[in-house]
Structure formats: C-alpha cells, structure tokens
Design a protein around this motif. Structure first.
Motif, mmCIF file in Angstrom:
data_model
loop_
_atom_site.group_PDB
_atom_site.id
_atom_site.type_symbol
_atom_site.label_atom_id
_atom_site.label_comp_id
_atom_site.label_asym_id
_atom_site.label_seq_id
_atom_site.Cartn_x
_atom_site.Cartn_y
_atom_site.Cartn_z
ATOM 1 N N ARG A 1 65.001 27.552 68.513
ATOM 2 C CA ARG A 1 63.986 26.564 68.844
ATOM 3 C C ARG A 1 63.044 26.124 67.805
ATOM 4 N NH1 ARG A 1 61.419 28.769 74.093
ATOM 5 N NH2 ARG A 1 60.275 26.968 74.149
ATOM 6 N N VAL A 2 63.411 26.809 66.462
ATOM 7 C CA VAL A 2 62.613 26.335 65.247
ATOM 8 C C VAL A 2 63.271 26.360 64.043
ATOM 9 C CG1 VAL A 2 60.201 26.892 66.162
ATOM 10 C CG2 VAL A 2 61.442 28.545 65.075
ATOM 11 N N PRO A 3 64.547 25.532 64.125
ATOM 12 C CA PRO A 3 65.415 25.466 62.917
ATOM 13 C C PRO A 3 65.011 25.434 61.643
ATOM 14 C CG PRO A 3 65.616 23.542 64.252
ATOM 15 C CD PRO A 3 64.825 24.238 64.894
ATOM 16 N N GLU A 4 63.711 24.861 61.369
ATOM 17 C CA GLU A 4 63.078 24.607 60.141
ATOM 18 C C GLU A 4 62.599 25.869 59.436
ATOM 19 O OE1 GLU A 4 61.683 23.076 62.617
ATOM 20 O OE2 GLU A 4 62.604 21.112 62.640
ATOM 21 N N TRP A 5 62.326 26.929 60.279
ATOM 22 C CA TRP A 5 61.734 28.196 59.924
ATOM 23 C C TRP A 5 62.961 29.295 59.674
ATOM 24 C CZ3 TRP A 5 56.393 28.947 59.361
ATOM 25 C CH2 TRP A 5 55.820 27.781 59.941
ATOM 26 N N GLU A 6 62.537 30.171 59.078
ATOM 27 C CA GLU A 6 63.377 31.181 58.414
ATOM 28 C C GLU A 6 62.630 32.540 58.938
ATOM 29 O OE1 GLU A 6 64.615 33.619 54.214
ATOM 30 O OE2 GLU A 6 63.442 31.711 54.247
ATOM 31 N N LEU A 7 63.323 33.306 59.616
ATOM 32 C CA LEU A 7 63.217 34.768 60.263
ATOM 33 C C LEU A 7 63.299 35.730 59.036
ATOM 34 C CD1 LEU A 7 62.089 36.553 62.386
ATOM 35 C CD2 LEU A 7 64.320 36.450 63.456
ATOM 36 N N TYR A 8 62.651 36.589 58.794
ATOM 37 C CA TYR A 8 62.950 37.613 57.889
ATOM 38 C C TYR A 8 61.914 39.071 58.076
ATOM 39 C CZ TYR A 8 58.685 36.481 55.195
ATOM 40 O OH TYR A 8 57.137 36.265 54.924
ATOM 41 N N GLU A 9 62.147 39.983 57.334
ATOM 42 C CA GLU A 9 61.359 41.137 57.685
ATOM 43 C C GLU A 9 60.800 41.543 56.193
ATOM 44 O OE1 GLU A 9 62.451 44.562 60.876
ATOM 45 O OE2 GLU A 9 64.248 44.047 59.562
ATOM 46 N N GLU A 10 59.542 42.062 56.334
ATOM 47 C CA GLU A 10 58.739 42.609 55.193
ATOM 48 C C GLU A 10 58.190 43.881 55.360
ATOM 49 O OE1 GLU A 10 54.909 40.961 53.337
ATOM 50 O OE2 GLU A 10 56.719 39.616 52.550
ATOM 51 N N GLU A 11 58.707 44.644 54.798
ATOM 52 C CA GLU A 11 58.254 46.291 55.332
ATOM 53 C C GLU A 11 58.332 46.500 56.724
ATOM 54 O OE1 GLU A 11 54.205 46.945 53.556
ATOM 55 O OE2 GLU A 11 54.836 45.884 51.609
ATOM 56 N N LYS A 12 59.491 46.023 57.202
ATOM 57 C CA LYS A 12 59.828 46.306 58.650
ATOM 58 C C LYS A 12 58.960 45.436 59.732
ATOM 59 C CE LYS A 12 61.792 50.794 57.832
ATOM 60 N NZ LYS A 12 62.273 52.157 58.096
ATOM 61 N N VAL A 13 58.203 44.583 58.966
ATOM 62 C CA VAL A 13 57.471 43.563 60.073
ATOM 63 C C VAL A 13 58.173 42.260 59.868
ATOM 64 C CG1 VAL A 13 55.393 42.561 60.407
ATOM 65 C CG2 VAL A 13 55.438 44.796 59.334
ATOM 66 N N PRO A 14 58.647 41.927 61.313
ATOM 67 C CA PRO A 14 59.191 40.421 61.490
ATOM 68 C C PRO A 14 58.163 39.390 61.104
ATOM 69 C CG PRO A 14 59.490 41.895 63.390
ATOM 70 C CD PRO A 14 58.723 42.474 62.516
ATOM 71 N N LYS A 15 58.687 38.401 60.129
ATOM 72 C CA LYS A 15 58.009 37.335 59.779
ATOM 73 C C LYS A 15 58.524 35.886 59.804
ATOM 74 C CE LYS A 15 54.630 39.965 56.921
ATOM 75 N NZ LYS A 15 53.672 40.187 56.000
ATOM 76 N N ILE A 16 57.852 35.036 59.939
ATOM 77 C CA ILE A 16 58.759 33.638 59.674
ATOM 78 C C ILE A 16 58.049 32.851 58.779
ATOM 79 C CG2 ILE A 16 59.564 33.463 62.155
ATOM 80 C CD1 ILE A 16 57.122 31.610 62.657
ATOM 81 N N ARG A 17 58.870 32.035 57.982
ATOM 82 C CA ARG A 17 58.164 31.183 57.029
ATOM 83 C C ARG A 17 58.966 29.863 56.954
ATOM 84 N NH1 ARG A 17 60.219 34.932 52.147
ATOM 85 N NH2 ARG A 17 62.280 34.783 52.467
ATOM 86 N N ARG A 18 58.226 28.795 56.289
ATOM 87 C CA ARG A 18 58.914 27.455 56.107
ATOM 88 C C ARG A 18 58.332 27.035 54.907
ATOM 89 N NH1 ARG A 18 58.528 22.264 60.182
ATOM 90 N NH2 ARG A 18 59.665 20.922 58.541
#
Length: 81
Positions: free
Chosen positions: A30-47
């Motif tokens: 639903r948010v294709p411009e955003w990237e999902l990733y993990e940092e220190e086992k915490v899910p985060k999104i960035r754009r």
C-alpha cells in the motif's frame, strides 16, 4: 481499504504493541515508495527524496516537522547534500 493517511499510530502513542514483521509486510504494497527493513531486530520503514538544493531540503524538512509535531510522531530525518 481504508486510507493509511487517515490512520493514527497507536503504537507510537503507547496504546498497543507494535505490529510484528509479518503483519507489517501486509501493508508494504500500500506504500510502494517506502522500504521496509530491520535495524537491531526492530522493523522500520524509510523513503528517500531528492530535492533541487540544500535550501529546498531544509524547507521540505520544515514541512515534515509541522506534520510530525501535530501527530506527536518524530521521525529520524537525514539531510545529505
């Protein structure tokens, strides 16, 4: 489906636990411009955004600041020029 723009972040307000990665992944399409990733086992999104120059970048951050403050959600912002 409901618009994500109309939603508030209950986890950020401490009302509920954050969603597990499996649930978060359901929202990614639903948010294709955003990237999902993990940092220190915490899910985060960035754009990433591109602006014409440094001044435009600062103006853009100020716009984000107003929205973030009204939502009581304070994202990590990084300006690189």
């Amino acid at each position: 489906m409901d618009s994500l723009k109309e939603k508030k972040c209950a986890a950020c307000e401490g009302l509920v636990d954050a969603l597990p990665m499996e649930e978060i992944q359901k929202f990614v399409p639903r948010v294709p411009e955003w990237e999902l990733y993990e940092e220190e086992k915490v899910p985060k999104i960035r754009r990433r955004y591109r602006v014409k120059n440094f001044v435009e970048g600062v103006k853009f951050f100020n716009d984000i600041c107003e929205i973030a403050e009204s939502e009581n959600h304070h994202p990590d912002l990084h300006l690189v020029w």
